[in-house]
Write an enzyme that holds these catalytic residues in place. Sequence first.
Site, PDB file in Angstrom:
ATOM      1  NE  ARG A  31      14.262   8.963 100.675  1.00  0.00           N
ATOM      2  CZ  ARG A  31      14.215   9.046  99.297  1.00  0.00           C
ATOM      3  NH1 ARG A  31      13.180   9.280  98.785  1.00  0.00           N
ATOM      4  NH2 ARG A  31      15.440   8.434  98.562  1.00  0.00           N
ATOM      5  NE  ARG A  35      20.805  11.041  97.124  1.00  0.00           N
ATOM      6  CZ  ARG A  35      20.121  11.098  96.355  1.00  0.00           C
ATOM      7  NH1 ARG A  35      20.593  10.923  95.164  1.00  0.00           N
ATOM      8  NH2 ARG A  35      18.764  11.407  96.352  1.00  0.00           N
ATOM      9  NE  ARG A  44      24.141   5.183  97.554  1.00  0.00           N
ATOM     10  CZ  ARG A  44      24.817   5.034  96.550  1.00  0.00           C
ATOM     11  NH1 ARG A  44      25.906   4.382  96.458  1.00  0.00           N
ATOM     12  NH2 ARG A  44      24.307   5.430  95.312  1.00  0.00           N
ATOM     13  CG  ASP A  80      13.643   2.447  98.229  1.00  0.00           C
ATOM     14  OD1 ASP A  80      13.698   3.773  98.532  1.00  0.00           O
ATOM     15  OD2 ASP A  80      13.144   2.397  96.903  1.00  0.00           O
ATOM     16  CE1 TYR A 157       9.829   5.526  91.236  1.00  0.00           C
ATOM     17  CE2 TYR A 157       7.976   5.148  92.747  1.00  0.00           C
ATOM     18  CZ  TYR A 157       9.241   6.056  92.154  1.00  0.00           C
ATOM     19  OH  TYR A 157       9.675   7.366  92.962  1.00  0.00           O
TER      20      TYR A 157
END
Length: 349
Positions: A31, A35, A44, A80, A157
């Site tokens: 990652r 962010r 974003r 992703d 998920y």
Amino acid sequence: MPSAGNVATEYLFIKACRREPVPRTPIWLMRQAGRYLPEYRSLRDRFSFLDLCRNSDAAAKVTVNTVRRLNVDAAIVFADILLPLLPMGLGLTYEKGDGPRVARTVRSAADVDALHHVSVHESLSFVAQTVRLVHRELHGEVPVIGFAGAPFTVASYVIEGGGSRNYVATKSLMYRDSATWHRFMDIIARTTAEYLNMQIDAGAHVVQLFDSWAGALSPQDYRRFALPHSRAVIDALRPGTPVIHFGTMTGSLLPDMRAAGGDVIGLDWRVDLDEAWSRLGYGVGVQGNLDPALLFADRQTIDDAVRDILRGAGGRPGHIFNLGHGILPETPVDNVLHLVEAVHEFSAR
Ligand code: CP3
């Protein structure tokens, strides 16, 4: 166009994947584009996460700029693990602060029957395009990592409708209707292999399979319900491309993860690297395993932890430095830069 001959032998990172000796330990961070980076946050503001993934020019810039900013030894394509759910028609969305949501959960044989079958080449060609652009823009500076989720993690998920704590719906399907479970896992495994091979064909030098939540399973259940499908994915990949096989809370699963496949096993920070490597055997590489929260510590503490991990690896060929899981959103950027420098400096031989 790059193809089967992607694996340039001179890359430090790829040499480490093959357990060849290297002058210093390569490092990248799971990652690494995210962010915690102010430039990512400002992008974003203009694009949703999915729109950013679909915009190959912008996605490739995120990947390449991150590599240059951090001076890491590998690039990871901006995408992703859940994107392969888009062609299945399950209603994948990413909610602010809430993580991924899947609108149409799969919990029965009828739900599996209703899945759409659209080839990833048609529906996820933007990921292949991002890989090609990253490959081109990096001019061979560092290799490119493609990735996907392992079938168990992706299935969880879809069955839960999002992230989960106890995986009750997932395990209920597994235990109550194992035929449907295996049929669903088989569909995910085929889609995942197709997705990874598409990335390899577009120029990914290495691929990582994220089984982030495999640690929720007992060793017996891992062997019965997850391992055969992870192995099917890895066995279906273009030969010659190194595979990193990662999971968290897998201390008790490591030998089984190795049996499922992979040239390098990703370790989280809950295991001692030296102990885990000796249990796995030195015939496989290891990646890891700094606690991502250590990046909130002072530099001396970070340095000590880096030295500990390098000492655990003992200078053996086949260690790739990484965090034990993804970098956390509030991580101070300066500490990330310091970590990369520290690994480069302390591991130089
Ligand atoms: O630098 C990189 O590694 C970028 C590529 C990347 C992303 N996701 C982009 C992303 C990678 C390798 C992933 C893997 C991924 N995605 C995993 C496996 C790794 C892990 O953390 O266990 C998992 C489980 C996912 C599923 C997922 N995607 C979650 C749980 C979330 C939301 C929570 C979070 O951590 O942000 C995402 C969204 C996501 N994927 C973001 C990014 C940059 C954040 C989107 C945003 O809000 O901007």
